[in-house]
Design an enzyme around this catalytic site. Structure first.
Site, PDB file in Angstrom:
ATOM      1  N   GLU A  73     -30.784 -58.650 -38.206  1.00 26.81           N
ATOM      2  CA  GLU A  73     -31.040 -57.460 -38.868  1.00 26.81           C
ATOM      3  C   GLU A  73     -30.967 -57.595 -40.385  1.00 26.81           C
ATOM      4  O   GLU A  73     -30.015 -58.094 -40.931  1.00 26.81           O
ATOM      5  CB  GLU A  73     -30.310 -56.487 -38.479  1.00 26.81           C
ATOM      6  CG  GLU A  73     -30.516 -54.965 -38.668  1.00 26.81           C
ATOM      7  CD  GLU A  73     -29.773 -54.063 -37.871  1.00 26.81           C
ATOM      8  OE1 GLU A  73     -29.985 -52.860 -37.773  1.00 26.81           O
ATOM      9  OE2 GLU A  73     -28.798 -54.442 -37.365  1.00 26.81           O
TER      10      GLU A  73
ATOM     11  N   ASP B 100     -23.285 -53.346 -29.012  1.00 25.70           N
ATOM     12  CA  ASP B 100     -23.553 -54.433 -29.652  1.00 25.70           C
ATOM     13  C   ASP B 100     -24.669 -55.457 -29.088  1.00 25.70           C
ATOM     14  O   ASP B 100     -25.662 -56.091 -29.797  1.00 25.70           O
ATOM     15  CB  ASP B 100     -22.121 -55.261 -30.298  1.00 25.70           C
ATOM     16  CG  ASP B 100     -21.482 -54.573 -31.162  1.00 25.70           C
ATOM     17  OD1 ASP B 100     -22.094 -53.453 -31.579  1.00 25.70           O
ATOM     18  OD2 ASP B 100     -20.253 -54.882 -31.466  1.00 25.70           O
TER      19      ASP B 100
ATOM     20  N   ASP C  22     -26.790 -59.490 -33.729  1.00 27.34           N
ATOM     21  CA  ASP C  22     -26.273 -58.099 -34.409  1.00 27.34           C
ATOM     22  C   ASP C  22     -25.107 -58.508 -35.086  1.00 27.34           C
ATOM     23  O   ASP C  22     -24.128 -59.056 -34.466  1.00 27.34           O
ATOM     24  CB  ASP C  22     -26.074 -56.996 -33.198  1.00 27.34           C
ATOM     25  CG  ASP C  22     -25.499 -55.766 -33.733  1.00 27.34           C
ATOM     26  OD1 ASP C  22     -26.332 -55.100 -34.553  1.00 27.34           O
ATOM     27  OD2 ASP C  22     -24.271 -55.436 -33.445  1.00 27.34           O
TER      28      ASP C  22
END
Ligand SMILES: [Zn+2]
Length: 385
Positions: A269, A349, A185
């Protein structure tokens, strides 16, 4: 066998005479670029047709014969032809809506730059050879690999000269393994959070340098126009910019390499970088570094035979509880939260990183390393990095 394209950049130390020649040639290149752009524009306005590279190349030969522009003959022919080719490429990018309309190059703002499709070569650790110029002092701090497909010689804003070789390198195929997987992340507070729980904060030196830069910029804005002090202040600002970008690149290279060495499959991501950069926090390290980091991760993974799985940015990685998969309403300020369904307490997170890992594994099982969002956006996935 797979072929990768990589750049090798070395510092150059041209003599004063050589510098004069390079600056002259760069001027010729700029002249040809502007001349060709003007020809293309007037030709299009008159006929509605595109002026092709072949026609322009023939016109360039003619241009060199005219007494007014005979100075172009002093320049090596390759960079001038390359200028026409580069302009052609710029137009291709423009028509494909990847770039803005090509602009005229001003002497004041364009750095001196020359591209040679061939002829520039490394002689030894301290020397390169340049067509028509001969040997030039350089620092070849690492050996050139593969086959050189051309070189660019340019001067940066601080006045330093560089040569950049583009090389095609053949590497043996590696069977990607999938033993060690990780989800990442990326964010503002913690630059990366791994699904293993490891957090890496953005480096502290960045803020400090930003302050120094702001101070130098204030000094520059106060200096009188055309004065020697202004010139000095301008150089100082350029040097600070360079220092910041060097430090950032160094930090990112090391961080990306560590992750690629540690894991076989990296799920990350696929963020909307542009959207993020528009926020108020655009000055932060993370924003400036994110797209570079993605690119580095991709390149290094390719080099080491690892895989990068991009998880769509519409995938609700933060809001979903990784344990019971229920979706929850979260505020950006909620760093730690407790799932109302299963009462598990999450670090925001780390929970997101674990979800990204799960989604990555799912995508791998389906046999794709690209989530559907890229296709939905109508963008070529290769261009998204
Ligand atoms: Zn839950």
């Amino acid at each position: 066998m797979r072929t990768l394209t990589r750049c090798f950049k070395y510092r150059l130390y041209p003599t004063t005479d050589q510098q004069t020649t390079l600056v002259q040639w760069a001027g010729c290149r700029r002249f040809v670029w502007n001349w060709a752009l003007h020809c293309k524009q007037t030709h299009y306005q008159a006929t509605g047709q595109r002026l092709s590279y072949q026609r322009l190349a023939a016109m360039l030969v003619d241009l060199k014969r005219q007494p007014k522009t005979a100075f172009l003959r002093d320049c090596h022919s390759q960079p001038l032809q390359q200028a026409l080719m580069d302009l052609e490429t710029s137009f291709t990018h423009f028509f494909a809506k990847r770039a803005k309309y090509p602009r005229f190059k001003s002497r004041k703002i364009t750095p001196h730059s020359l591209r040679f499709p061939q002829g520039v070569a490394v002689v030894d650790e301290r020397t390169i050879s340049v067509p028509k110029i001969g040997h030039m002092q350089a620092i070849i701090h690492r050996p050139l690999m593969g086959i050189a497909k051309g070189a660019t010689i340019k001067q940066d804003a601080t006045g330093a000269w560089w040569v950049i070789f583009v090389c095609h390198i053949d590497l043996p195929d590696v069977q990607p393994t999938a033993d060690r997987l990780v989800g990442i992340d990326v964010g503002l507070e913690s630059f990366t959070t791994l699904s293993t729980g490891e957090k890496t904060a953005p480096p502290k030196f960045y803020r400090r340098n930003q302050k120094n830069l702001a101070r130098a910029q204030r000094k520059l804005s106060r200096a009188q126009k055309g004065s020697n002090n202004r010139l000095k202040a301008k150089k100082r600002v350029a040097r600070l910019h360079k220092k910041i970008s060097n430090q950032r690149a160094d930090w990112l290279h090391k961080h990306a390499l560590r992750i690629v060495r540690q894991f076989d499959v990296v799920c990350i991501e696929d963020l909307n970088i542009k959207g993020l950069a528009r926020t108020k926090l655009a000055k932060s390290f993370s924003d400036a570094a994110l797209s570079t980091f993605m690119q580095m991760l991709h390149d290094k993974a390719e080099w080491h035979g690892r895989r990068v799985v991009k998880v769509g940015r519409f995938y609700a990685s933060s809001k979903t509880c990784h344990f019971c998969h229920s979706k929850n309403a979260l505020k950006l300020a909620d760093r730690v939260w407790t799932c109302p369904t299963c009462s598990m307490t999450h670090d925001r997170d780390i929970n997101a990183a674990i979800n990204i890992l799960y989604e990555g594994i799912r995508l791998l099982a389906v046999g794709t390393t690209e989530s559907q969002n890229a296709a939905r956006d109508g963008v070529n996935p290769a261009k998204r990095w």
